[in-house]
Design an enzyme around this catalytic site. Sequence first.
Site, PDB file in Angstrom:
ATOM      1  N   ASP A   1      43.400 -32.725 -57.872  1.00 55.30           N
ATOM      2  CA  ASP A   1      43.732 -34.046 -57.343  1.00 55.30           C
ATOM      3  C   ASP A   1      44.922 -34.644 -58.091  1.00 55.30           C
ATOM      4  O   ASP A   1      44.843 -34.874 -59.302  1.00 55.30           O
ATOM      5  CB  ASP A   1      42.512 -34.964 -57.486  1.00 55.30           C
ATOM      6  CG  ASP A   1      42.554 -36.140 -56.529  1.00 55.30           C
ATOM      7  OD1 ASP A   1      43.634 -36.460 -56.026  1.00 55.30           O
ATOM      8  OD2 ASP A   1      41.496 -36.737 -56.274  1.00 55.30           O
ATOM      9  N   ASP A   2      46.029 -34.858 -57.391  1.00 55.37           N
ATOM     10  CA  ASP A   2      47.226 -35.513 -57.956  1.00 55.37           C
ATOM     11  C   ASP A   2      47.949 -34.686 -59.020  1.00 55.37           C
ATOM     12  O   ASP A   2      48.652 -35.253 -59.864  1.00 55.37           O
ATOM     13  CB  ASP A   2      46.872 -36.883 -58.559  1.00 55.37           C
ATOM     14  CG  ASP A   2      46.620 -37.948 -57.512  1.00 55.37           C
ATOM     15  OD1 ASP A   2      46.529 -37.608 -56.322  1.00 55.37           O
ATOM     16  OD2 ASP A   2      46.501 -39.130 -57.883  1.00 55.37           O
TER      17      ASP A   2
ATOM     18  N   CYS B   1      45.482 -38.248 -50.552  1.00 50.47           N
ATOM     19  CA  CYS B   1      44.186 -37.556 -50.609  1.00 50.47           C
ATOM     20  C   CYS B   1      43.573 -37.247 -49.248  1.00 50.47           C
ATOM     21  O   CYS B   1      43.379 -36.084 -48.885  1.00 50.47           O
ATOM     22  CB  CYS B   1      43.198 -38.398 -51.413  1.00 50.47           C
ATOM     23  SG  CYS B   1      43.813 -38.905 -53.035  1.00 50.47           S
TER      24      CYS B   1
ATOM     25  N   LYS C   1      34.995 -34.126 -54.815  1.00 42.26           N
ATOM     26  CA  LYS C   1      35.424 -35.329 -54.093  1.00 42.26           C
ATOM     27  C   LYS C   1      35.540 -35.083 -52.583  1.00 42.26           C
ATOM     28  O   LYS C   1      36.261 -34.202 -52.154  1.00 42.26           O
ATOM     29  CB  LYS C   1      36.769 -35.775 -54.677  1.00 42.26           C
ATOM     30  CG  LYS C   1      37.496 -36.857 -53.902  1.00 42.26           C
ATOM     31  CD  LYS C   1      38.769 -37.236 -54.626  1.00 42.26           C
ATOM     32  CE  LYS C   1      39.742 -37.969 -53.713  1.00 42.26           C
ATOM     33  NZ  LYS C   1      40.956 -38.391 -54.415  1.00 42.26           N
TER      34      LYS C   1
ATOM     35  N   HIS D   1      36.029 -37.859 -49.770  1.00 38.52           N
ATOM     36  CA  HIS D   1      37.108 -38.744 -49.309  1.00 38.52           C
ATOM     37  C   HIS D   1      37.515 -38.532 -47.851  1.00 38.52           C
ATOM     38  O   HIS D   1      38.688 -38.629 -47.484  1.00 38.52           O
ATOM     39  CB  HIS D   1      38.339 -38.634 -50.211  1.00 38.52           C
ATOM     40  CG  HIS D   1      39.157 -39.890 -50.220  1.00 38.52           C
ATOM     41  ND1 HIS D   1      40.354 -40.012 -50.878  1.00 38.52           N
ATOM     42  CD2 HIS D   1      38.917 -41.096 -49.633  1.00 38.52           C
ATOM     43  CE1 HIS D   1      40.838 -41.222 -50.702  1.00 38.52           C
ATOM     44  NE2 HIS D   1      39.978 -41.907 -49.955  1.00 38.52           N
TER      45      HIS D   1
ATOM     46  N   HIS E   1      43.340 -37.163 -61.082  1.00 37.49           N
ATOM     47  CA  HIS E   1      43.528 -38.499 -60.494  1.00 37.49           C
ATOM     48  C   HIS E   1      43.138 -39.570 -61.511  1.00 37.49           C
ATOM     49  O   HIS E   1      42.271 -39.353 -62.362  1.00 37.49           O
ATOM     50  CB  HIS E   1      42.637 -38.606 -59.256  1.00 37.49           C
ATOM     51  CG  HIS E   1      42.951 -39.733 -58.325  1.00 37.49           C
ATOM     52  ND1 HIS E   1      42.749 -41.055 -58.670  1.00 37.49           N
ATOM     53  CD2 HIS E   1      43.444 -39.746 -57.075  1.00 37.49           C
ATOM     54  CE1 HIS E   1      43.095 -41.826 -57.645  1.00 37.49           C
ATOM     55  NE2 HIS E   1      43.528 -41.053 -56.659  1.00 37.49           N
TER      56      HIS E   1
ATOM     57  N   ASP F   1      46.284 -31.491 -54.014  1.00 41.94           N
ATOM     58  CA  ASP F   1      46.209 -32.181 -52.722  1.00 41.94           C
ATOM     59  C   ASP F   1      47.477 -32.967 -52.386  1.00 41.94           C
ATOM     60  O   ASP F   1      47.714 -33.293 -51.231  1.00 41.94           O
ATOM     61  CB  ASP F   1      44.984 -33.104 -52.665  1.00 41.94           C
ATOM     62  CG  ASP F   1      45.071 -34.272 -53.634  1.00 41.94           C
ATOM     63  OD1 ASP F   1      45.840 -34.197 -54.620  1.00 41.94           O
ATOM     64  OD2 ASP F   1      44.350 -35.275 -53.426  1.00 41.94           O
TER      65      ASP F   1
END
Length: 557
Positions: free
Chosen positions: A58-59, A96, A150, A152, A243, A301
């Site tokens: 993530d990120d 995301c 996650k 989302h 993240h 992502d």
Amino acid sequence: MVAALLAGLSLLSLLTCGYLAWGSRRGSAGEAPGNLLGEEPAAGAPRSQPHIIFILADDQGFRDVGYHGSEIRTPTLDKLAAEGVKLENYYVQPMCTPSRSQLITGKYQIHTGLQHSIIRPTQPNCLPLDNVTLPQKLKEVGYSTHMVGKWHLGFYRRECMPTQRGFDSFFGSLLGSGDYYTHFKCDSPGICGYDLYENDNAAWDHDNGIYSTQMYTQKVQQILASHNPRKPIFLYIAYQAVHSPLQAPGRYFEHYRSINNINRRRYAAMLACLDEAINNVTLALRKYGYYENSIIIYSSDNGGQPMAGGSNWPLRGSKGTYWEGGIRAVGFVHSPLLKNKGSVCKELVHITDWFPTLITLAEGQIDEDIQLDGYDVWETISEGRRSPRVDILHNIDPIYTKAKNGSWAAGYGIWNTAIQSAIRVNHWKLLTGNPGYSDWVPPQAFSNAGPNRWHNERVSWSAGKTVWLFNITADPYERVDLSARHPEVVKQLLRRLSQFNKTAVPVRYPPKDPRSNPKLNGGVWGPWFKEDEKKKKSDKNKGANKQKKSKNKKKAN
């Protein structure tokens, strides 16, 4: 001549595979708990259906991996990538929800209604229920499907939950972010709740203050230990890291004390922990008999967020933008089943491509009535063949803040350039509207204790500009705008945008619903929309209407 030569080349993309002699375990980022069955499964005859392990970070910024020159050590990722196939022309979405929705459906955002922003915790919104998902298709051909991490993709109705969208089990968070230790998230002042789930219920029993990266890894190991490796498994591991909020166990800061910028230092520690966790996942695949028949896919992502410690250098822009820094991702495939191990794939690959690629590898069927935007790229990755993909619709967002000076005239009467959009066709990339934060943020920007934009490179353009054209093959860092020099190319790409737009479905971005407040749901973020209540009201209205009709009939008689 040079430009013509470059035009024939395909873009970069990152994929890796290969993980041979690994050393002993390194630390506690989810150390293997031991075989829950009490013994190691015996190796069976070769299976044709591979185990599929998809790891989504993530990120993670484009530069934030060792093999891209980062100062952050990622020995696990480097080794997996070096022995596999690095995807050096690999694209995702800038945020995301869009990336996750495209991974799980194989469709562009314009074809699911999620083309604007992300799904907010208080919105009555989720991935539309009429979309068939990747785990659902894999279940059809005998796969056991598990998700850790996650989600989302919305949760306002129970039908939106991961276990209702094809996963046999789910352990993780429903929202886009939250505290790594307490698993609490505040969407706004007073709107706060707990966000850790096991299947369809809040996982209060697991609230032991364990850092989420380590906790998720331990869960993955438990799943692998209890499953029969002779039966195919799809394991989707969507880590929360890296993240924000920027949190990491203290010992991971050890090698990064020299980084003055506190955000970058914390980010480095988080990534170090993530790298160790992936090593432990890979060790578990070996220990429990999955590895030899497995395909490990690693992807971020979206691009990194410089203000939160991420680096996309030398790419332009950041997370949330359609510049390369927002959408070009770290990615690789690692597998004993790859033919060209230790190679670099520079063919065009997009996150929607995993849907048809993995279903085909699993010997599944793709229904003719499913209009996919992804392509089967396994031969491209494994054998080095040309990619079937020649274009990518990065997005068309009709409700994003309009560019003040955009117009139909600026789009040659073909397209309203006030609208935020981006498209890639072969080596050309076109952006319209407001593409977002456009600085280049070099490593020096992280040299000071606080946020410092003094080192950032910026470009100033004439007021009112709403169209950009780049030859990404020749200019991957988007430094030379060619829109004025090649108006015919601009027109061609605007026409392609217009064609895509004719297939778009309406945007799903409802206002927040006060019933979503966790205070009304036992302090937990979770489904709040009650289908029964709506049905009762509907049935009540129908009953009232019937009574009225009956009375009217009597009067008429």
